[in-house]
Design a protein around this motif. Structure first.
Motif, PDB file in Angstrom:
ATOM      1  N   GLY A  10      -7.051   0.296  -9.145  1.00 42.04           N
ATOM      2  CA  GLY A  10      -7.081  -0.011 -10.564  1.00 42.04           C
ATOM      3  C   GLY A  10      -8.341  -0.806 -10.905  1.00 42.04           C
ATOM      4  N   THR A  11      -8.551  -1.011 -12.216  1.00 41.61           N
ATOM      5  CA  THR A  11      -9.780  -1.690 -12.650  1.00 41.61           C
ATOM      6  C   THR A  11      -9.914  -3.086 -12.051  1.00 41.61           C
ATOM      7  OG1 THR A  11      -9.701  -0.469 -14.736  1.00 41.61           O
ATOM      8  CG2 THR A  11     -11.085  -2.427 -14.678  1.00 41.61           C
ATOM      9  N   SER A  12      -8.850  -3.875 -12.120  1.00 41.97           N
ATOM     10  CA  SER A  12      -8.931  -5.246 -11.603  1.00 41.97           C
ATOM     11  C   SER A  12      -9.119  -5.258 -10.093  1.00 41.97           C
ATOM     12  CB  SER A  12      -7.681  -6.027 -11.985  1.00 41.97           C
ATOM     13  OG  SER A  12      -6.529  -5.416 -11.430  1.00 41.97           O
ATOM     14  N   GLN A  13      -8.506  -4.297  -9.393  1.00 44.56           N
ATOM     15  CA  GLN A  13      -8.690  -4.218  -7.936  1.00 44.56           C
ATOM     16  C   GLN A  13     -10.138  -3.875  -7.591  1.00 44.56           C
ATOM     17  OE1 GLN A  13      -5.538  -1.226  -7.485  1.00 44.56           O
ATOM     18  NE2 GLN A  13      -4.605  -2.555  -5.950  1.00 44.56           N
ATOM     19  N   ARG A  14     -10.738  -2.966  -8.370  1.00 46.71           N
ATOM     20  CA  ARG A  14     -12.157  -2.611  -8.125  1.00 46.71           C
ATOM     21  C   ARG A  14     -13.056  -3.817  -8.384  1.00 46.71           C
ATOM     22  NH1 ARG A  14     -10.945   2.276 -10.996  1.00 46.71           N
ATOM     23  NH2 ARG A  14     -12.172   1.587 -12.792  1.00 46.71           N
ATOM     24  N   ASP A  15     -12.756  -4.561  -9.462  1.00 45.54           N
ATOM     25  CA  ASP A  15     -13.585  -5.737  -9.777  1.00 45.54           C
ATOM     26  C   ASP A  15     -13.524  -6.775  -8.650  1.00 45.54           C
ATOM     27  OD1 ASP A  15     -14.199  -4.506 -12.131  1.00 45.54           O
ATOM     28  OD2 ASP A  15     -12.894  -5.756 -13.393  1.00 45.54           O
ATOM     29  N   GLU A  16     -12.338  -6.958  -8.062  1.00 41.67           N
ATOM     30  CA  GLU A  16     -12.196  -7.929  -6.966  1.00 41.67           C
ATOM     31  C   GLU A  16     -12.924  -7.444  -5.712  1.00 41.67           C
ATOM     32  OE1 GLU A  16      -8.034  -8.652  -6.421  1.00 41.67           O
ATOM     33  OE2 GLU A  16      -7.759  -9.260  -8.515  1.00 41.67           O
ATOM     34  N   ARG A  17     -12.798  -6.161  -5.407  1.00 40.85           N
ATOM     35  CA  ARG A  17     -13.475  -5.622  -4.218  1.00 40.85           C
ATOM     36  C   ARG A  17     -14.987  -5.627  -4.397  1.00 40.85           C
ATOM     37  NH1 ARG A  17     -10.964  -2.863  -0.095  1.00 40.85           N
ATOM     38  NH2 ARG A  17      -8.684  -2.882  -0.221  1.00 40.85           N
ATOM     39  N   ARG A  18     -15.437  -5.338  -5.614  1.00 37.35           N
ATOM     40  CA  ARG A  18     -16.888  -5.357  -5.902  1.00 37.35           C
ATOM     41  C   ARG A  18     -17.460  -6.742  -5.629  1.00 37.35           C
ATOM     42  NH1 ARG A  18     -16.491  -3.633 -10.662  1.00 37.35           N
ATOM     43  NH2 ARG A  18     -16.899  -1.430 -10.171  1.00 37.35           N
ATOM     44  N   ALA A  19     -16.776  -7.771  -6.151  1.00 33.93           N
ATOM     45  CA  ALA A  19     -17.252  -9.142  -5.942  1.00 33.93           C
ATOM     46  C   ALA A  19     -17.237  -9.504  -4.453  1.00 33.93           C
ATOM     47  CB  ALA A  19     -16.375 -10.110  -6.739  1.00 33.93           C
ATOM     48  N   ALA A  20     -16.196  -9.073  -3.742  1.00 31.32           N
ATOM     49  CA  ALA A  20     -16.079  -9.402  -2.315  1.00 31.32           C
ATOM     50  C   ALA A  20     -17.195  -8.751  -1.502  1.00 31.32           C
ATOM     51  CB  ALA A  20     -14.710  -8.959  -1.796  1.00 31.32           C
ATOM     52  N   ILE A  21     -17.483  -7.478  -1.790  1.00 28.57           N
ATOM     53  CA  ILE A  21     -18.535  -6.771  -1.048  1.00 28.57           C
ATOM     54  C   ILE A  21     -19.895  -7.423  -1.288  1.00 28.57           C
ATOM     55  CG2 ILE A  21     -19.863  -4.614  -1.046  1.00 28.57           C
ATOM     56  CD1 ILE A  21     -17.205  -3.124  -1.251  1.00 28.57           C
ATOM     57  N   ILE A  22     -20.177  -7.785  -2.540  1.00 27.09           N
ATOM     58  CA  ILE A  22     -21.467  -8.423  -2.841  1.00 27.09           C
ATOM     59  C   ILE A  22     -21.574  -9.773  -2.116  1.00 27.09           C
ATOM     60  CG2 ILE A  22     -22.869  -9.459  -4.670  1.00 27.09           C
ATOM     61  CD1 ILE A  22     -21.735  -7.305  -6.570  1.00 27.09           C
ATOM     62  N   ARG A  23     -20.501 -10.565  -2.171  1.00 25.63           N
ATOM     63  CA  ARG A  23     -20.518 -11.881  -1.479  1.00 25.63           C
ATOM     64  C   ARG A  23     -20.786 -11.701   0.007  1.00 25.63           C
ATOM     65  NH1 ARG A  23     -15.502 -12.793  -3.750  1.00 25.63           N
ATOM     66  NH2 ARG A  23     -14.564 -12.862  -1.682  1.00 25.63           N
ATOM     67  N   GLU A  24     -20.033 -10.782   0.615  1.00 27.96           N
ATOM     68  CA  GLU A  24     -20.158 -10.591   2.066  1.00 27.96           C
ATOM     69  C   GLU A  24     -21.539 -10.070   2.439  1.00 27.96           C
ATOM     70  OE1 GLU A  24     -16.976  -7.937   2.852  1.00 27.96           O
ATOM     71  OE2 GLU A  24     -15.423  -9.422   2.359  1.00 27.96           O
ATOM     72  N   ARG A  25     -22.093  -9.179   1.603  1.00 24.87           N
ATOM     73  CA  ARG A  25     -23.411  -8.589   1.927  1.00 24.87           C
ATOM     74  C   ARG A  25     -24.531  -9.622   1.799  1.00 24.87           C
ATOM     75  NH1 ARG A  25     -26.283  -6.611   4.542  1.00 24.87           N
ATOM     76  NH2 ARG A  25     -27.217  -4.535   4.612  1.00 24.87           N
ATOM     77  N   LEU A  26     -24.448 -10.467   0.755  1.00 28.82           N
ATOM     78  CA  LEU A  26     -25.473 -11.503   0.592  1.00 28.82           C
ATOM     79  C   LEU A  26     -25.347 -12.557   1.693  1.00 28.82           C
ATOM     80  CD1 LEU A  26     -25.521 -12.033  -3.298  1.00 28.82           C
ATOM     81  CD2 LEU A  26     -27.231 -10.886  -1.891  1.00 28.82           C
ATOM     82  N   LYS A  27     -24.110 -12.884   2.084  1.00 30.40           N
ATOM     83  CA  LYS A  27     -23.903 -13.851   3.178  1.00 30.40           C
ATOM     84  C   LYS A  27     -24.481 -13.311   4.477  1.00 30.40           C
ATOM     85  CE  LYS A  27     -21.949 -17.597   4.935  1.00 30.40           C
ATOM     86  NZ  LYS A  27     -22.256 -17.424   6.316  1.00 30.40           N
ATOM     87  N   LEU A  28     -24.277 -12.025   4.718  1.00 30.90           N
ATOM     88  CA  LEU A  28     -24.814 -11.397   5.928  1.00 30.90           C
ATOM     89  C   LEU A  28     -26.333 -11.495   5.941  1.00 30.90           C
ATOM     90  CD1 LEU A  28     -24.080  -9.715   8.445  1.00 30.90           C
ATOM     91  CD2 LEU A  28     -24.343  -7.663   7.050  1.00 30.90           C
ATOM     92  N   GLU A  29     -26.957 -11.315   4.784  1.00 30.73           N
ATOM     93  CA  GLU A  29     -28.414 -11.391   4.698  1.00 30.73           C
ATOM     94  C   GLU A  29     -28.904 -12.807   4.989  1.00 30.73           C
ATOM     95  OE1 GLU A  29     -32.207  -9.605   3.784  1.00 30.73           O
ATOM     96  OE2 GLU A  29     -30.266  -8.905   4.437  1.00 30.73           O
ATOM     97  N   GLU A  30     -28.165 -13.804   4.489  1.00 28.55           N
ATOM     98  CA  GLU A  30     -28.566 -15.201   4.716  1.00 28.55           C
ATOM     99  C   GLU A  30     -28.467 -15.571   6.187  1.00 28.55           C
ATOM    100  OE1 GLU A  30     -25.929 -17.423   2.297  1.00 28.55           O
ATOM    101  OE2 GLU A  30     -26.902 -16.865   0.408  1.00 28.55           O
ATOM    102  N   ASP A  31     -27.548 -14.921   6.913  1.00 28.33           N
ATOM    103  CA  ASP A  31     -27.321 -15.266   8.320  1.00 28.33           C
ATOM    104  C   ASP A  31     -28.326 -14.628   9.258  1.00 28.33           C
ATOM    105  OD1 ASP A  31     -25.185 -16.750   7.518  1.00 28.33           O
ATOM    106  OD2 ASP A  31     -23.692 -15.212   7.945  1.00 28.33           O
ATOM    107  N   ILE A  32     -29.096 -13.657   8.746  1.00 26.79           N
ATOM    108  CA  ILE A  32     -30.054 -12.957   9.616  1.00 26.79           C
ATOM    109  C   ILE A  32     -31.229 -13.873   9.966  1.00 26.79           C
ATOM    110  CG2 ILE A  32     -31.700 -11.036   9.739  1.00 26.79           C
ATOM    111  CD1 ILE A  32     -29.790  -9.421   8.039  1.00 26.79           C
TER     112      ILE A  32
END
Length: 356
Positions: free
Chosen positions: A334-356
């Motif tokens: 659903g829309t709210s589920q996509r919005d939550e997953r979108r935010a989670a993926i962006i957070r995790e991807r940026l965190k991964l970049e900071e850890d490199i």
């Protein structure tokens, strides 16, 4: 490559190669519209005639190797799930029209996804070549190479006076649409883009959104392409577009310099606010995500943010689209589920970049 390979990676292999002026020009594309001689256009053809075209492509090209593009694979729309088709649209490998309404539609894809041939879309064939950055000559050369290879085995409809015959009158002639996808945040921020757009239209070019005709310009991404294909050579069409794109690059760079000179603090505040929101949000709509990612990409290209690779933002701009989010989840969201997953993926991807 398998279907799973085409839809599992947000970034196509060709996108990993950084092209000229890639801080502003995301990609260059050439598309050639072609139709078989003595066969009605798809809108008038019977399903049997369209199925025959699809079968010819399967026999003559699928699992065969082209000297430029390597092995080619045929994906039939009838065999794909709705979300799999949506992912192919989000990767710009097929059009929304082919995904949603084409009868006996299919796409022939190269291993690196720089080539796609849509079958039974508005025309029998639409040959599309994509490369990163500003490479109009190269994509025209590659598209012509595929066109020549197909014409060795098929008889395309051609009129000596009019050129290639196509379903839409605006494509008659060369059948060529050349386009570039540009990131123009500074022209938008300085409100100069609206002043420039009418001049571009007067030159016979058109500015569209991220998915072409009828789509919205998300994330300050704009597609610039030619409108007319009749009465001009392929070389002239590409040259006209190249000239306008060069000017737009100059205008965008000048606008970035102006922002840097006159509004550096406000610009940095905007960029870091967007970076912070992307890094910590728990829910985010698609439109906001694209705008925030555009801000951060501008920050990277202007040297404000130094620890994040620009290619990761290209990846996130595709990865956070509805089709990809559901593909990774393995279920409809659903829309709210996509919005939550979108935010989670962006957070995790940026965190991964900071850890490199």
């Amino acid at each position: 490559m398998s279907l799973e390979s085409f839809i599992s990676q947000a970034v196509s292999p060709w996108m990993k190669n950084e092209g000229p002026d890639s801080d502003i020009v995301i990609s260059s594309r050439v598309r050639l519209a072609r139709n078989l001689q003595n066969v009605p256009f798809p809108i008038l053809a019977t399903e049997e005639q369209l199925r025959s075209i699809q079968n010819q492509v399967e026999q003559k090209y699928a699992n065969h190797s082209h000297r430029q593009f390597g092995q080619l694979e045929l994906l039939k729309m009838n065999n794909l799930k709705e979300n799999e088709k949506r992912v192919l649209v989000e990767k710009h490998l097929i059009s929304p029209n082919l995904a949603n309404s084409a009868k006996e539609g299919a796409v022939l894809l190269s291993e690196d996804e720089s080539l796609s041939v849509m079958i039974n879309e508005e025309d029998h064939f639409r040959i599309q070549c994509l490369l990163s950055g500003f490479q109009l000559d190269e994509v025209l050369k590659f598209a012509n190479s595929m066109d020549d290879w197909m014409e060795e085995k098929l008889d395309f409809g051609f009129d000596e006076g009019r050129g290639y015959l196509t379903s839409c009158p605006t494509n008659v002639g060369t059948g060529l649409r050349s386009s570039v996808m540009m990131h123009l945040p500074a022209l938008v921020l300085t409100k100069n883009l609206n002043r420039i757009l009418p001049a571009i239209n007067q030159l016979g070019l058109v500015v569209r959104g991220i998915y072409g005709e009828g789509s919205e310009a998300l994330g300050n991404l704009f597609q610039i392409s030619n409108q007319t294909t009749l009465g001009k050579s392929e070389k002239d069409i590409v040259e006209d577009l190249r000239s306008v794109v060069k000017q737009l690059i100059q205008h965008e760079r000048a606008a970035r310099d102006l922002l840097s000179e006159e509004s550096q603090t406000q610009l940095e505040d905007r960029i870091y606010r967007s970076y912070g929101i992307l890094s910590y949000s728990r829910s985010m709509e698609s439109k906001e995500a694209m705008q925030r990612l555009s801000d951060v990409r501008l920050g990277i290209d202007m040297g404000v943010i130094k620890d994040v690779n620009g290619n990761i933002l290209n990846e996130l701009m595709i990865l956070t689209q509805p089709g990809f989010l559901q593909q990774y989840a393995g279920e409809q969201l659903g829309t709210s589920q996509r919005d939550e997953r979108r935010a989670a993926i962006i957070r995790e991807r940026l965190k991964l970049e900071e850890d490199i």
